[in-house]
Design an enzyme around this catalytic site. Structure first.
Site, PDB file in Angstrom:
ATOM      1  N   LEU A 146     -10.496  39.324 109.290  1.00  0.00           N
ATOM      2  CA  LEU A 146     -10.059  38.187 110.230  1.00  0.00           C
ATOM      3  C   LEU A 146     -10.137  36.982 108.985  1.00  0.00           C
ATOM      4  O   LEU A 146     -11.004  37.049 108.044  1.00  0.00           O
ATOM      5  CB  LEU A 146     -11.348  37.963 111.394  1.00  0.00           C
ATOM      6  CG  LEU A 146     -11.128  38.955 112.353  1.00  0.00           C
ATOM      7  CD1 LEU A 146     -12.454  38.807 113.324  1.00  0.00           C
ATOM      8  CD2 LEU A 146      -9.849  39.036 113.256  1.00  0.00           C
ATOM      9  N   ASP A 147      -9.466  36.102 109.449  1.00  0.00           N
ATOM     10  CA  ASP A 147      -9.491  34.879 108.631  1.00  0.00           C
ATOM     11  C   ASP A 147     -11.157  34.214 108.669  1.00  0.00           C
ATOM     12  O   ASP A 147     -11.760  34.325 109.659  1.00  0.00           O
ATOM     13  CB  ASP A 147      -8.528  33.750 108.978  1.00  0.00           C
ATOM     14  CG  ASP A 147      -6.906  33.918 108.768  1.00  0.00           C
ATOM     15  OD1 ASP A 147      -6.799  35.033 107.975  1.00  0.00           O
ATOM     16  OD2 ASP A 147      -6.214  33.430 109.321  1.00  0.00           O
ATOM     17  N   LYS A 148     -11.288  33.495 107.651  1.00  0.00           N
ATOM     18  CA  LYS A 148     -12.636  32.729 107.568  1.00  0.00           C
ATOM     19  C   LYS A 148     -13.034  32.059 108.782  1.00  0.00           C
ATOM     20  O   LYS A 148     -14.106  32.131 109.325  1.00  0.00           O
ATOM     21  CB  LYS A 148     -12.683  32.015 106.321  1.00  0.00           C
ATOM     22  CG  LYS A 148     -14.047  31.391 106.013  1.00  0.00           C
ATOM     23  CD  LYS A 148     -13.955  30.415 104.768  1.00  0.00           C
ATOM     24  CE  LYS A 148     -15.355  29.632 104.713  1.00  0.00           C
ATOM     25  NZ  LYS A 148     -15.170  28.806 103.398  1.00  0.00           N
TER      26      LYS A 148
END
Length: 319
Positions: A146-148
């Protein structure tokens, strides 16, 4: 089998690969074994031939096989403990955020603001934090990413066999993913499928960007409107594929990028919400539906909306 001296980082170690360790990339094996060693240094010692497999040079992408003998050279690491670079806030969020766990894997509610793994200027991430709070775990690996700045459901494999089977489900797009996103402005449609190929690109500033391009990889996202507010629209986004930044770029293509997205969003809209004290991107991986890699039972696991996002919606004016 591992043959090593008492001081693990002082002398050469020869490791025989077992079934549990097989099929993983050499770089991932070394990152897990040489905890605290920067990824750039690991790549360097492989490139220089200091790491060998069956006495020969290999690339970091080499997939290990049962019986391979890996030569791990002495690596000196600056004196620091894992506690010094995995923040207390991340450790607490991980301990409280386990949504599901058995012998094969776990699903956690990933907190926003933390990368899933260290590297690229980030000293540590979710997987390093999990390994710290679970020192007894022999195997913990990310199944996906998942993106940050995205929160929500993240799967961590506890066995090599589970990792392989879950990877197959992701590759075949057999895992149903549902996200909640708050889009800029009032979106007039009830639902829409965005079918637009995505191409990874690099901007002039060096920032990684993804663009819609005929030469890109196929990507499809279903958007469903849930609630319209005065300055935003809450939607459910269901990506049928799993491309980098897919939901973010497809939302922007609708003319309604995600609130708080500083890469593809509207600066004026983001500024408006920052003035309300809201500082993150409103993208949350709400639900994952998939087949258990061992029992074959169908699972549906959901992550509650983080308090900051929930509070924001409660204070928005619905139409």
């Amino acid at each position: 089998m591992s043959i090593e001296e008492p001081s693990a980082a002082v002398k050469v170690t020869h490791v025989e690969i077992t079934e549990e360790q097989s099929e993983q990339r050499l770089d991932n094996f070394l990152i897990a074994r040489l905890k605290g060693v920067p990824k750039s240094h690991i790549y360097r010692i492989v490139r220089k031939g200091e790491v060998r497999v069956n006495k020969g040079r290999v690339d970091v992408k080499y997939r290990l096989a049962v019986g391979d003998i890996v030569r791990v050279p002495p690596v000196r690491v600056a004196e620091r403990t894992e506690e010094s670079y995995v923040s207390q806030g991340l450790k607490e969020a991980l301990e409280l955020g386990i949504l599901f766990e058995d012998d094969a894997f776990m699903v956690i509610n990933k907190p926003a603001g933390f990368a899933v793994h260290g590297g690229s200027g980030v000293s540590s991430g979710v997987i390093e934090g999990l390994r710290l709070i679970r020192p007894e775990a022999r195997f913990l690996e990310l199944v996906h990413r998942l993106d940050k700045d995205t929160s929500g459901c993240l799967i961590i494999a506890k066995k090599r066999s589970a990792l392989r089977l879950l990877h197959e489900q992701f590759r075949d797009d057999r895992i149903q993913k549902t996200y909640l996103a708050l889009l800029s402005g009032q979106w007039a449609k009830k639902q829409q499928v965005v079918n637009a190929p995505l191409l990874k690109n690099i901007s002039q500033g060096g920032e990684r960007m993804v663009v819609i391009s005929p030469s890109g990889k196929t990507a499809e996202t279903l958007f469903k409107r849930l609630q319209v507010y005065k300055a935003a629209t809450l939607v459910e986004a269901s990506p049928k594929t799993g491309r980098t930044h897919q939901i973010r770029v497809h939302a922007a293509s609708l003319g309604h990028p995600i609130i708080g997205d500083d890469r593809y969003g509207f600066e004026d809209a983001n500024k408006l919400f920052r003035q309300k004290g809201y500082k993150r991107m409103f993208l949350h991986a709400k639900t994952l539906k998939f087949q258990h890699p061992v029992s074959q039972a169908m699972l549906s696991i959901s992550a509650p909306l983080p308090k900051q996002l929930d509070d924001l919606l409660k204070h928005e004016e619905p139409l």
